[in-house]
Design a protein around this motif. Structure first.
Motif, PDB file in Angstrom:
ATOM      1  N   VAL A  90      -8.709  -2.295  -5.521  1.00  0.00           N
ATOM      2  CA  VAL A  90      -8.439  -3.577  -4.877  1.00  0.00           C
ATOM      3  C   VAL A  90      -9.177  -3.623  -3.548  1.00  0.00           C
ATOM      4  N   SER A 128     -11.533   0.699 -15.516  1.00  0.00           N
ATOM      5  CA  SER A 128     -11.519   1.006 -14.089  1.00  0.00           C
ATOM      6  C   SER A 128     -12.436   0.069 -13.335  1.00  0.00           C
ATOM      7  N   ASN A 131      -4.958   5.942 -10.901  1.00  0.00           N
ATOM      8  CA  ASN A 131      -4.882   5.866  -9.452  1.00  0.00           C
ATOM      9  C   ASN A 131      -5.029   4.429  -8.978  1.00  0.00           C
ATOM     10  N   HIS A 132      -4.471   4.160  -7.826  1.00  0.00           N
ATOM     11  CA  HIS A 132      -4.703   2.888  -7.141  1.00  0.00           C
ATOM     12  C   HIS A 132      -5.574   3.157  -5.925  1.00  0.00           C
ATOM     13  N   ARG A 137       0.824  -1.212   0.000  1.00  0.00           N
ATOM     14  CA  ARG A 137       0.000   0.000   0.000  1.00  0.00           C
ATOM     15  C   ARG A 137       0.860   1.265   0.000  1.00  0.00           C
ATOM     16  N   ASN A 160      -7.925   3.241 -13.520  1.00  0.00           N
ATOM     17  CA  ASN A 160      -7.817   3.158 -12.074  1.00  0.00           C
ATOM     18  C   ASN A 160      -7.948   1.707 -11.651  1.00  0.00           C
ATOM     19  N   ASN A 161      -7.138   1.303 -10.697  1.00  0.00           N
ATOM     20  CA  ASN A 161      -7.200  -0.063 -10.205  1.00  0.00           C
ATOM     21  C   ASN A 161      -7.719  -0.069  -8.779  1.00  0.00           C
ATOM     22  N   LEU A 187      -5.832   4.459   0.279  1.00  0.00           N
ATOM     23  CA  LEU A 187      -6.105   3.284   1.112  1.00  0.00           C
ATOM     24  C   LEU A 187      -7.143   3.654   2.140  1.00  0.00           C
ATOM     25  N   ALA A 241      -0.608 -12.437  -7.760  1.00  0.00           N
ATOM     26  CA  ALA A 241      -1.805 -12.393  -8.597  1.00  0.00           C
ATOM     27  C   ALA A 241      -2.417 -11.010  -8.513  1.00  0.00           C
ATOM     28  N   GLY A 242      -3.297 -10.740  -9.463  1.00  0.00           N
ATOM     29  CA  GLY A 242      -4.080  -9.510  -9.384  1.00  0.00           C
ATOM     30  C   GLY A 242      -3.296  -8.249  -9.677  1.00  0.00           C
ATOM     31  N   SER A 248      -9.619  -2.187   2.584  1.00  0.00           N
ATOM     32  CA  SER A 248      -9.472  -3.409   3.366  1.00  0.00           C
ATOM     33  C   SER A 248     -10.376  -3.321   4.580  1.00  0.00           C
ATOM     34  N   GLU A 286      -0.327  -4.338  -3.386  1.00  0.00           N
ATOM     35  CA  GLU A 286      -1.189  -3.153  -3.416  1.00  0.00           C
ATOM     36  C   GLU A 286      -0.382  -1.863  -3.503  1.00  0.00           C
ATOM     37  N   SER A 336      -7.198   1.113  -2.707  1.00  0.00           N
ATOM     38  CA  SER A 336      -7.334  -0.101  -1.905  1.00  0.00           C
ATOM     39  C   SER A 336      -8.346   0.118  -0.800  1.00  0.00           C
ATOM     40  N   PRO A 359      -7.736 -13.694  -8.418  1.00  0.00           N
ATOM     41  CA  PRO A 359      -6.741 -12.630  -8.325  1.00  0.00           C
ATOM     42  C   PRO A 359      -6.473 -12.269  -6.851  1.00  0.00           C
ATOM     43  N   THR A 389     -10.042  -5.954  -0.239  1.00  0.00           N
ATOM     44  CA  THR A 389      -9.635  -7.169   0.479  1.00  0.00           C
ATOM     45  C   THR A 389     -10.373  -7.239   1.803  1.00  0.00           C
ATOM     46  N   ALA A 440      -1.844  -6.873   3.868  1.00  0.00           N
ATOM     47  CA  ALA A 440      -2.366  -6.862   2.504  1.00  0.00           C
ATOM     48  C   ALA A 440      -2.135  -8.147   1.737  1.00  0.00           C
TER      49      ALA A 440
END
Lengths: 456, 456, 456
Positions: free
Chosen positions: B377, B429, B340-341, A272, B374-375, B305, A367-368, B345, A296, B343, B456, B379, B404
């Motif tokens: 994620v 995205s 952009n990323h 992250r 944009n990704n 995040l 992965a991912g 969680s 991430e 995340s 993934p 979790t 993560a």
């Protein structure tokens, strides 16, 4: 920046050259330790009128200061500040023949310069260590130079010692968990480890010049919410320019990282976090390594250039990796690699193993991962660099950089996804021919190819 | 950094500890006002030999200084500079049981530290105000600490006062239109409003540590061509880490913004501005909010995040938004959200309302927004954080971040476009299943999905 | 920041106001040259105990200092540092009627301010020149102001002199190959050339305010591995805000570049460099120009805004380019233009030549350029700006910026690839109708268009 006429207790301001109890030019370590002891003696009340231990500032005017005693910092809010980072290339100097050197204007780094001369090589010049609570906070190093003087090749038996990047010396080592430290404007030179910080929280490493060190910046242990930004950095071939382990929320941005460096950035178990808007240059594969489950993370808007060592004295060295390792190497999951430019310029015969196609981005495990809109440019470079004369280092290097415009294309594997990795997405980061992956286990859109007959 | 032996009028340099007319430790506000008056008395000619009013520098050595009188700045070219930002976590300190606290090395922030103790809570510690022309220019604050001491919970009747982020105090408030100000290297702590600047032009807020404030940085009124960059920032749950309204050409880059913060960045009516290469961390939705017609802004190369509050004392607080609000929320047109990323969680049971799917990017109103590459994620996090002990705050937080690598995926709505918004473009995205929008009124290319059977 | 009580040779620290051999307010150039001579006299040993020539620091307290003698720097490790960049808008002042001006608080820039008053206009105020080896290293300029006082319109025969951006004056000129220089926190104003550096290696230009200069930053000759970052910059209509030639590995990031500027960034023969995370604003086409074979550069995460001159005194000036030139202009190969936002807001009648469609990104020559995920937004602006009153400059400018939200769309040619260029790839940077190129010789994926009937 210069200091007061005399350290006056009420002001918490000190000048190492005016401390009555020592000679900073002979042992600045002993002087700084004495000043720290003085601050501790004077600041004993934890809670005197809503305050009590504000710390202090120690000023190092320009000059050469030998450090024969390790500095041990165990108080918060201490700022040690000089008036010049003082970098010059010792590497060029030590690879210049003595007869040329005799005409040089100067041969040592300068500024507010600390010459590390500890009997115990394994000791850091500056050690920050304090047990208990709270974590030691807001120690600041600014605008001075720490020079390790010589590399010594203890492991190589002394051969080519000054090019060994080994001398056991460390500039700054923070061993206790710490908060809100700032390292700004420093020059770190010819140290096996420039800056080593364990267990950092909200650290800033900004606008420093850390080069010709075995390793430049190492964040060890674990940590969070820190910044490594706006620095000029370049380690030797053995070590990392930027290394971090087990960090979350690390922001690495705006750095110009030049060769050599075993890696430009190695993130081990880092999650992250961000690597954005940097410029990376390397002579070896393994420029950016995400290992040990690094997940991430965002890698975006970076420029990567890998070309060939142009300087004769360093031609015998590399980081031992072949061209199948990947310029960017991923061993982790759910990372985003978006909008980067990756250039590689090599003579084909320099690629190892023989006949291999170099890999730009390799996903070895995990992965991912999301790999999108990266542009990989391979070009064929001439092999004349072997003959680069020492004295033309700057012009030779820039000349190599400037050879980009008219070069022939070099085939590259823009993305390789290993069998051990699946569930990744690769978008517009290479043509169908340039990307190697199991398309039944990963998602893929190819970069379209301009019509046949057109040479990009 | 330390000051001269004595303020000498010809030099325009002052040291608050050496000003003859006051005791800076008892009231630094009165001393600084007297120094400003002195500068004004000495610099009366507007045009004496192509100059006349160069301003001055006021140095604050490390120490604790009570501020009982508001500083009023009405001259250009004044620099107030300390020798240490002095941050430490007062939040941890005030949530530590007294019996543990008694062993602490220190309990207050430090450095060049101003303790805000104004009788009139609503007054800013430093007020910049000047009518007429030209706009007041080039006032600089650097390298010192402004500490609000305590939160007081006036609105909550005193319950959990030190965690209330309320005390009415403001560190710096610029109320007049201003040009070319610089705020660098400061530490702002335990203030309800850290830095509040109205009508800014070409402002730099760079490399500061502004945390544990109700609100950290607020740009009010209107403004243009400013920079908020390279800072460590984190507001309390009530306020904004970065807020701007009616600005054009604002560049927010390279910041590491940590929790909590009602928002990490809220841009109201801000246009043609940039949010790039930042790292954002939050415990709530609404991390980045573009509201009130915010248009033509670029949001790129940022890491977002959002995870769960890991610290027991703060578990009772949030910003009141549910998970349908969007981590990124857009109420405006023609914005670009690229590369952009994001995340998230969370334990599924923490998502509100019950059974909802969290939204990463929500376009509530507006048209012509461009959302590409944009990704997102998601979790699944464990729910053990409720038991986070106070004493292990750092390790707990980092541990949460580091979880993560091996987490199970959490379903996310990567993009939602409301019925009130149309004419937007969403590219890569989110998969077809992850993006919710009227495809007949917005354009869409789905992120391809790795083949079935691959996790993934 | 203030200096010591007296320059003491052992400390290598000097204060220009306390140098016994001159009057800095009358000629700071002569004083600094004398100090440099003193440093050279005292530091003659190249190798005295692992050191010998650490350089020095010269402090300039706030004040007005006339410079009648050019400063010549030929020693490494010299830091010249002030206590205030002192910018104010001289452009507004010189366009304000005298009757209004008489009420102004101040009329000149301030801080640690050097007034350039050399008899030989062509001389730089600060000249850095040293032949031989090693290259001169680690000279630092920090936190002071260099003011050229007036523009003089020597080429235009004196018409509208103060708006001519001509006076022959240069702030800092480094003519010898150099290493590890730092320019930080400076204010450069009303100079025909602010900062001109030849043959730079590992240069940092960070956090400066360089505006209302003919040209702001010029990197000439050749160079590598440098940074221009975090600055506020804005040249006049004649010159460049940032210009570099024959550089490799240059990182231009985090800058806020405002109008006017013939170009915001012009890179001539620059390769393998980065322009990332900047904000650019211009009133003319030709904002970013990659020319003379500039190759393998990355342009990512930047915000470009071009709108119309809002200020009456400047309405008669522009950079002479028409709207077919391109806001971003590429004459080179293998460049990556990824994830940028480009806004243009103009009244249609202001576009030249008559009836033309403005071009956002134009590839004039070269091959292999990769243009992906750029969002171009054109909007129709009102034409009322002609009436902008001088006295409302700030509000007018911001008002123009803030007009984004509700404007009608303006047709744009988002990408044009000339016949002279082929083998390029254009992805999602405009609809099929907006991109003009030979699709048989370049690769193309169109941005999808929201369904008919939807007005973005």
């Amino acid at each position: 920046m210069p200091g007061p006429a005399r350290a006056e207790p009420g002001q918490n301001s000190y000048d190492v050259t005016r401390w009555p109890g020592g000679d900073a030019s002979e042992d600045i370590g002993a002087v700084i330790n004495a000043i720290i002891a003085d601050i501790k003696t004077r600041q004993q009340a934890r809670d005197a009128g809503d305050g009590g231990k504000p710390g202090g500032v120690i000023f190092i005017p320009p000059g050469d200061y030998r450090l024969r005693t390790q500095v041990v910092i165990d108080i918060s809010y201490l700022r040690i500040v000089g008036a010049g980072h003082g970098f010059t290339s010792s590497s060029i100097r030590f690879n210049t023949p003595p007869e040329e050197l005799s005409n040089w204007h100067e041969i040592w780094p300068g500024g507010s310069r600390i010459v590390v001369d500890l009997a115990a090589r394994e000791e850091a010049a500056f050690l920050v260590r304090r047990e208990g609570n709270p974590r030691i906070s807001s120690v600041e190093f600014a605008d001075f130079c720490i020079d390790g003087l010589h590399f010594e090749a203890r492991e190589t038996g002394g051969a080519d010692a000054e090019n060994s990047y080994l001398n056991g010396k460390t500039g700054i080592h923070v061993v206790s968990a710490n908060d809100s430290f700032r390292i700004t404007g420093m020059g770190l030179i010819y140290l096996e480890h420039g800056l080593k910080i364990d267990d950092a929280d909200a650290l800033s490493v900004d606008n420093n010049f850390i080069a010709e060190c075995g390793n430049c910046i190492e964040l060890r242990g674990m940590g969070q919410a820190s910044r490594i930004a706006n620095n000029l950095i370049g380690a030797g071939y053995r070590g990392h320019s930027i290394y971090a382990e087990n960090h979350g929320g690390l922001l690495i941005s705006g750095n110009n990282v030049f060769p050599r460096g075993k890696s430009s950035v190695h993130l081990s178990g880092v999650v992250r976090s961000s690597v954005t808007s940097n410029r990376f240059h390397s002579f070896y594969p393994g420029m950016l390594v995400l290992s040990d489950g690094a997940s991430e993370n965002l890698v975006s808007a970076n420029h990567f250039l890998r070309d060939r060592e142009p300087w004769a004295p360093m031609l015998g060295y590399d980081n031992g990796l072949d061209d199948l390792f990947g310029l960017v190497r991923i061993e982790g999951s759910n990372n985003s690699i978006i909008a980067n430019h990756i250039s590689q310029s090599l003579p084909p015969e320099a690629i190892t193993p023989d006949g291999a196609t170099s890999i730009a981005i390799r996903v070895a495990t995990g992965a991912g991962n999301y790999i999108a809109n990266n542009n990989v440019v391979g070009t064929v470079a001439g092999s004349s660099s072997d003959e680069a004369p020492n004295s033309a280092c700057f012009a030779t290097q820039v000349g190599a950089l400037l050879s980009a415009g008219d070069a022939a294309p070099l085939d590259m594997r823009t993305v390789l996804i290993d069998e051990a990795s699946a569930g990744n997405t690769v978008l517009f980061s290479g043509s169908d021919a340039e990307v190697e992956m199991d398309r039944s286990r990963n998602a893929f859109f190819a970069t379209p190819v301009p019509a046949a007959g057109v040479t990009p």
